[in-house]
Write an enzyme that holds these catalytic residues in place. Structure first.
Site, PDB file in Angstrom:
ATOM      1  N   LYS A 123      -7.731  -7.791  -3.352  1.00  0.00           N
ATOM      2  CA  LYS A 123      -7.693  -7.005  -2.121  1.00  0.00           C
ATOM      3  C   LYS A 123      -8.216  -7.823  -0.942  1.00  0.00           C
ATOM      4  O   LYS A 123      -9.279  -8.447  -1.025  1.00  0.00           O
ATOM      5  CB  LYS A 123      -8.543  -5.736  -2.272  1.00  0.00           C
ATOM      6  CG  LYS A 123      -8.093  -4.813  -3.389  1.00  0.00           C
ATOM      7  CD  LYS A 123      -6.770  -4.155  -3.100  1.00  0.00           C
ATOM      8  CE  LYS A 123      -6.900  -3.075  -2.043  1.00  0.00           C
ATOM      9  NZ  LYS A 123      -7.612  -1.878  -2.493  1.00  0.00           N
TER      10      LYS A 123
ATOM     11  N   ASP B 254       0.847  -1.191   0.000  1.00  0.00           N
ATOM     12  CA  ASP B 254       0.000   0.000   0.000  1.00  0.00           C
ATOM     13  C   ASP B 254       0.882   1.241   0.000  1.00  0.00           C
ATOM     14  O   ASP B 254       1.152   1.858   1.032  1.00  0.00           O
ATOM     15  CB  ASP B 254      -0.909  -0.020   1.229  1.00  0.00           C
ATOM     16  CG  ASP B 254      -2.052   0.971   1.095  1.00  0.00           C
ATOM     17  OD1 ASP B 254      -2.308   1.426  -0.030  1.00  0.00           O
ATOM     18  OD2 ASP B 254      -2.694   1.287   2.115  1.00  0.00           O
TER      19      ASP B 254
ATOM     20  N   CYS C  25       0.384  21.197  27.862  1.00  0.00           N
ATOM     21  CA  CYS C  25       0.658  21.668  29.208  1.00  0.00           C
ATOM     22  C   CYS C  25       1.586  22.867  29.079  1.00  0.00           C
ATOM     23  O   CYS C  25       2.609  22.806  28.396  1.00  0.00           O
ATOM     24  CB  CYS C  25       1.317  20.570  30.042  1.00  0.00           C
ATOM     25  SG  CYS C  25       1.909  21.146  31.643  1.00  0.00           S
TER      26      CYS C  25
END
Length: 793
Positions: free
Chosen positions: A314, A118, A426
């Site tokens: 596939k 892929d 933070c």
């Protein structure tokens, strides 16, 4: 070392480095450590710097990436790059075989089955063994020229491994991101407050579309090649022979491919690949079936977009259902708060999944994820578990919506979101979660390279109070470090004297590390290795960076450009108010008569007068803005800073860091420790102010050795006269100064861009007498003759 000895050593180093690259990236059996590899690469770099004519286009030193591109050029494929038809059922594979046999008059061919990776389709052109062009598929006929980016991919050979290369070879395949590389890239994305990539293919495609090859070089891209366009000097008769030929030439080929005598063996091979899929270092989403005999391809032909001699099968994506028990929040090194799904354990893709990333609050809201939901999960890139969707139909009403905390879960400090970021951070510089991760980053191999510090050691250093800030390492007692308990109170495990000695030795080396390493090590948001090198190259030290006029100019330039756009009388973004009113009145004029028409015409005339006055005021302000833009660009250019790469985001991050209590403390502490990292800019004395001097506005690149001065002296002379010296040639380069033993790459690039060149005599005349130089005309490089079309993909 004389020139001949340097040439022999450079060739030996290149061959050695190519071999180690192949062992590491293609065969997964490295023989040397990263440190040993870097030492060989550094030696080769030094030789090529000292003898520029020894630098070759296929040298391993060229993989770091060149200058950013203005845009991608287009590549036209002489042999179209076609996509494959997809099948999803075994019956469809059998139907493909039946169609092939029918087209062949009943003959039954053999096949090759390959894993379907892929990735992103690419083509690599080798002329007489050297990589000369790389392109994307695009629309199949025209793609993008990604040669600069492809050269940074370690498994792509810059030169074929053979003494007798084919005259021409267009090798085609996929560029991809492996599972581990994808995980690391997404981790960096999140630490930077950026949205993570959805899957490896998107990440690979996005990487190849970047205009800065140096950023691409930092991404762990890989490739496999399994097809061909034009070929001259080689003509494998089968697909199996093509793959074997590619492997013999040193090209990366797909693992796990198989020859199959008939369709029954094809189906067995598809099943075998499915069973093996988790063992591959990359994500596969199926199998590719190809007729083995390449001589049949022309006879079998193609549809408008797909060949009839190949098809893709596939696989269904692997997913699992489970319950989301809770959502916790982790605090990263840069303070980014990341929500994490705590799951009912479930088996997926061969492993037990207990946690999955939820990326950020926006993602949770978009998918409407709640604590207690039944969810579907899958592995993004078969590495990072992710929640795909919520099974809302199974909700009982007991599920609880989630909200990100208003205080840091690690330290209780305030949290906030930066402009253009989706992540919460933070804001406390004393957060312990950030501290340990910041120490990991500070000591990392590509930062200050402090051996033995990282992971559990960093955490224990903070927990024990031995370190409250990374700079505390430089005052640490070796005995107390050796006694650091890495275990628990019940089961103690000492760090030990040998490990402590390694740390102390590394700390000694770190004190003399260059400015680029220190800038990267400090963990300034948006300042990675590449940006740190660019900033360090044009500043003396950290104090120079903290008070940098060039970085301030980058920030102001962004505002000045926006102001120029706003004041431009012809701007569509900020149109003239009077002109808009006039046009509205003119539109209303149609169909009116009498007093109303006279009133509208009077209004139109008044609007026109106001429009002229407003345009005049805008033109005056616009001219002032443009003048300020030129002044700021001159300041940036004079400093050597590449404003297109070090933009306002980076400049603002650096300014905010050194303006913060932590930044001030860092500068003070380093001064107390006597540590002053040095950058690449010399003292300002003798350097003409921006916009001043006889060479003001001119940009120079130097190559080769000069008889009357060193390269550094030549660069200093240019800067003294107001000119700018850069390392790489671009369309903005005014002159290339050429000496003896010039770099072939720079002279070829100058010819390609028609950049004029100065020999040493003309250069000295320019410096000494201020005469206009008589450049050696740069002749455009002739395009290589393209061979005729030979074979299909």
């Amino acid at each position: 070392m004389d020139h001949a000895a340097a040439g022999r050593r450079a060739q030996a180093l290149r061959e050695d480095l190519d071999r180690h690259n192949r062992l590491y990236y293609m065969e997964a059996r490295p023989e040397i450590t990263d440190r040993e590899y870097d030492a060989l690469l550094s030696e080769l770099r030094e030789i090529e710097a000292r003898f520029p004519d020894l630098a070759t286009p296929d040298s391993p030193t060229q993989r770091v990436g060149g200058e950013p591109l203005a845009e991608f050029r287009h590549v036209r494929h002489a042999v179209p790059m076609m996509s494959l038809d997809n099948t999803y059922r075994r019956e469809e594979v059998a139907e493909f075989d039946a169609r092939v046999r029918k087209l062949l008059g009943g003959a039954a061919p053999d096949y090759v089955v390959e894993p379907k990776i892929d990735g992103v389709a690419v083509t690599l052109t080798y002329e007489r063994g050297a990589l000369t062009l790389a392109g994307t598929r695009g629309d199949g006929v025209t793609g993008d020229d990604i040669t600069a980016n492809a050269r940074t991919i370690r498994v792509v050979p810059l030169k074929l491994r053979t003494a007798h290369p084919p005259t021409l070879l267009e090798a085609r395949g996929e560029v991809y991101l492996g599972k581990e590389g994808f995980a690391r890239l997404n981790e960096r994305q999140q630490e930077s407050g950026l949205a993570p990539f959805a899957n490896p293919r998107n990440a690979a495609a996005g990487s190849l579309k970047l205009l800065d090859p140096r950023i691409v070089a930092a991404r762990p891209l890989s490739a496999v090649l399994y097809g061909a366009g034009r070929m001259e000097g080689m003509s494998p008769g089968t697909q199996a022979g093509l793959i074997e030929s590619f492997a013999a030439l040193g090209l990366p080929t797909p693992p796990g491919w198989r020859r199959c005598a008939d369709i029954g063996e094809v189906l067995a091979a598809i099943d075998a690949l499915f069973a093996q899929r988790h063992g591959f270092p990359f994500q596969i989403d199926g199998a590719v079936i190809k007729v083995n005999d390449r001589s049949l391809y022309e006879r079998l032909g193609a549809t408008a977009k797909s060949p009839r001699w190949a098809v893709a099968y596939k696989y269904e994506p692997e997913r699992a259902e489970t319950t989301l028990r809770d959502i916790t929040v982790q605090v990263g090194r840069t303070g980014v708060l990341t929500p994490v799904a705590e799951l009912e354990p479930v088996t997926l893709a061969g492993s037990t999944i207990r946690r999955a990333t939820l990326h950020n609050e926006d993602e949770i809201r978009r998918k409407d994820i709640r604590v207690g939901d039944c969810v579907v999960i899958e592995k993004a890139g078969e590495v990072i578990p992710a929640v795909v969707r919520v099974l809302t139909e199974r909700r009982t009403g007991a599920e609880k919506p989630f909200a990100m905390p208003t205080a840091c879960p690690a330290c209780g400090g305030p949290v906030g979101r930066r402009e253009n970021e989706v992540a919460l951070r933070c804001e406390s510089l004393l957060c312990p979660s950030q501290g340990a991760r910041l120490l990991d980053h500070f000591a990392a191999r590509d930062a200050l390279d402090i051996e033995g510090v990282g992971g559990i050691v960093s955490e224990k250093l903070f927990e024990s109070g031995l370190v409250g800030d990374p700079l505390d390492l430089f005052g640490i007692d070796a005995g107390r470090l050796a006694g650091l308990n890495l275990g628990t109170e019940k089961e103690k495990r000492r760090f030990g004297e040998k490990n402590a000695a390694r740390v102390m030795e590394s700390l000694g080396r770190a004190q003399s590390m260059p400015l680029a390493r220190w800038l990267h090590a400090l963990g300034i948001p948006n300042v990675g290795k590449t940006i740190a090198r660019l900033v360090a190259a044009c500043h003396r030290d950290l104090e120079d960076v903290a008070s940098s006029a060039a970085l301030a100019a980058v920030l102001e330039l962004d505002e000045a450009n926006e102001a120029a756009l706003r004041e431009n009388p012809n701007s569509r973004t900020h149109p003239l108010e009077a002109a808009a009113r006039r046009k509205a009145l003119e539109a209303a004029l149609a169909g009116t008569a009498g007093d109303e028409r006279d009133r509208l015409q009077a209004g139109i005339e008044a609007a026109r007068r106001e429009e002229r006055e407003e345009r005049s005021r805008r033109e005056t302000r616009h001219a002032a803005c443009l003048e300020r833009v030129r002044e700021l660009e001159a300041v940036i250019g004079q400093s050597g800073l590449k404003g297109g790469e070090v933009g306002p985001v980076v400049s603002r991050s650096i300014a905010e860091f050194f303006g913060s209590p932590r930044g001030v403390a860092v500068l003070r502490r380093l001064a107390e420790l006597g540590i002053r990292p040095e950058g690449g800019r010399g003292a300002d004395a003798g350097v003409a102010a921006a916009g001043e001097g006889p060479l003001s506005g001119l940009t120079f690149v130097l190559t080769g050795t000069l008889d009357s001065m060193t390269r550094d002296e030549a660069a200093a002379a240019i800067r003294e006269r107001g000119g700018v010296v850069v390392a790489a040639i671009s369309g903005a380069t005014s002159y290339l100064v050429v000496g003896q033993n010039t770099g072939a790459r720079k002279t070829a690039r100058a010819a390609e861009l028609a950049v004029p060149t100065l020999d040493e005599t003309a250069f000295r005349r320019l410096l000494e007498a201020g005469e206009s130089p008589t450049p050696v005309a740069a002749k455009p490089k002739p395009a290589p003759a393209r061979p005729r079309q030979q074979e299909l993909f």
